[in-house]
Design an enzyme around this catalytic site. Structure first.
Site, mmCIF file in Angstrom:
data_model
loop_
_atom_site.group_PDB
_atom_site.id
_atom_site.type_symbol
_atom_site.label_atom_id
_atom_site.label_comp_id
_atom_site.label_asym_id
_atom_site.label_seq_id
_atom_site.Cartn_x
_atom_site.Cartn_y
_atom_site.Cartn_z
ATOM 1 C CE LYS A 142 -29.941 56.273 -34.047
ATOM 2 N NZ LYS A 142 -30.071 56.040 -32.579
ATOM 3 C CD GLU A 166 -28.366 71.627 -32.748
ATOM 4 O OE1 GLU A 166 -27.235 71.810 -32.217
ATOM 5 O OE2 GLU A 166 -29.344 71.174 -32.154
ATOM 6 C CB CYS A 189 -26.185 71.727 -28.438
ATOM 7 S SG CYS A 189 -27.793 72.248 -29.070
#
Length: 482
Positions: A179, A253, A287
């Protein structure tokens, strides 16, 4: 030219979606429409999971293939992706604003690199071993694929992070429903075309672009055996809660607020390119970036000047131009979020040394100036919460022990770096930082080593042999040799 897709790639076929709504892809730099794809609904997820379930469960399905045979399919997929690399990076940069030079290196290079790396591991790694028992007899320990995987992928590195999940899952013998994020969908359909060309067996890979609610449906779907997610910590907590209730394996994560520890012997003037990569790469929308700069109090002003000069000297502009170093934020909404943090930093008493607004020479696109804050306390909001934009906070420390306390005083623990003229000293400091990954005088995750976080930065690891193990489950077969 606007790209328009009307079908979804599910179960090895292009099929009509069950819904009628579409996702419109928009350029982050021009705010113009780039194309549209079908918006997946729950019935599309049902079809994709059923196709993945069938491909995994059938007696001669993907899970039963010899690892070397699976590796051949993966290598064909890598070749098909490489053939589309230029178009892939153009679509990604247009959608999310990633400078195309960065996209060429990471989005253009990582997918096929990971497929070939895990194909090699699939050929080499033993799936069974016999262990002598202490009670007599032996035990056959088997590594079996975990099953159907739901892979939920963010918009910031859409293809690289897709293959953080897809490559080891395929190597293990799993089937995958991907997705993608609504912000980056056009590249997913190019990937689906590559999968079709490469002859990936029906049901091994399916793609359903959808929003958060349909993603939640996929996470809890009874036909899914494991979830792999990259995204925000808030979303990760919800996914972890759902998987916990289902006793479903999950790899998460999540966010980061990594520390860049500048030791007193560091000469930052020789490391400008590496500093940029650890603090501003992909417009700060990464990130693991080091957004908390910890500087020795005796050299504080010097460190502030280095990072201020770095921020003021970068080229801001069209992400498709090869000279661009900083592009736009992915969306107007995300730019508002980043700007709200800049406002909070000012309100809490931090001092803007450079940036703080929008580039004056750009009247279109969701741009934010690279911004550096000085006089920041580690308790400030901008030092504790993930901003996910080109905003740095420079924090003073007294000695190394103080620096480590500041580095560890965070809800997150994903990345980080230590800068020093003495790499051995840097390594000793790095070992004391509570984080999943950290670099010395540079930082970039390597495909051969485990990547992931501690605390609010996630659960589990991706990449390396550990990434393959995350898609396997163990079975012990006790053998009586008496």
């Amino acid at each position: 030219m606007s790209l328009r897709y009307e079908k979804l790639y599910i179960g090895g076929q292009w099929v009509r979606p069950h819904g009628s709504d579409v996702i419109t892809a928009v350029s982050a730099s021009t705010e113009q429409e780039l194309g549209s794809v079908p918006l997946g609904v729950e019935a599309d997820i049902d079809d994709a999971v059923t196709a993945a379930r069938n491909a995994f469960d059938e007696p001669r399905g993907w899970a039963t293939w010899e690892p070397a045979k699976r590796a051949e399919v993966m290598e064909r997929l890598a070749d098909a992706i490489d053939a589309r690399k230029d178009e892939m990076v153009r679509r990604i940069s247009s959608q999310n604003g990633m400078p195309i030079v960065i996209a060429e290196q990471l989005e253009g290079g990582f997918p096929s690199m990971l497929l070939r790396y895990y194909a090699g591991l699939a050929r080499q790694a033993a799936t069974e071993e016999e262990r002598p028992g202490l009670l007599g007899g032996t035990t056959l320990v088997r590594r079996r694929p975990v099953g159907v995987v739901a892979a939920i992928v963010p918009w910031n590195f859409p293809q690289a992070l897709t293959f953080f999940k897809v490559a080891p899952a395929m190597a293990a013998g799993c089937t995958v429903v991907v997705k993608p994020s609504p912000e980056t969908v056009l590249d997913t359909f190019l990937l689906a075309e590559a999968a079709e060309e490469a002859g990936v067996p029906a049901g091994v890979l399916s793609f359903v672009p959808a929003g958060r609610e349909v993603g939640a449906y996929l996470v809890s779907h009874p036909g899914v055996d494991k979830v792999a997610f990259t995204g925000s910590t808030a979303a990760g907590r919800s996914i972890a809660e759902a998987c916990g209730k289902l006793l479903r394996p999950v790899t998460l994560e999540l966010g980061g607020k990594s520390a860049v520890i500048v030791l007193d012997d560091a000469d930052l003037s020789t490391s400008i390119e590496q500093l940029f990569a650890t603090s501003f790469i992909n417009n700060g929308q990464t990130c693991y970036l080091g957004s908390r700069i910890l500087a020795p109090r005796a050299k504080y002003d010097q460190v502030v000047d280095v990072f201020s000069g770095l921020a003021s000297g970068v080229a801001i502009g069209d992400p498709l131009e090869p000279t661009t170093q900083i592009g736009p934020m992915v969306s107007a909404r995300h730019r508002e979020r980043v700007e709200s943090y800049i406002a909070k930093g000012k309100a809490e008493g931090a001092r803007v040394t450079v940036g703080g607004g929008r580039p004056e020479h750009l009247d279109r696109g969701w741009y934010v100036q690279p911004t550096v804050f000085a006089d920041v306390d580690n308790n400030f909001t901008i030092a504790q919460e993930e901003i996910f934009g080109p905003v740095l906070s420079v924090i003073a420390y007294d000695d190394v022990d103080h620096a480590i306390r500041i580095a560890n005083d965070s809800d997150y623990g994903l990345g980080g770096s230590v800068w020093t003229a003495d790499p051995e000293r840097g390594a000793e400091v790095a070992k004391r930082v509570h984080t999943g990954t950290i670099g010395i005088n540079a930082y970039l995750p390597d495909p051969t080593a485990p990547f992931g976080g501690v605390k609010a930065s996630g659960l589990g690891r991706e990449l390396g042999p550990e990434g393959l193990a995350a898609y396997q489950q163990l079975q012990s077969v006790y053998l009586d040799r008496s």
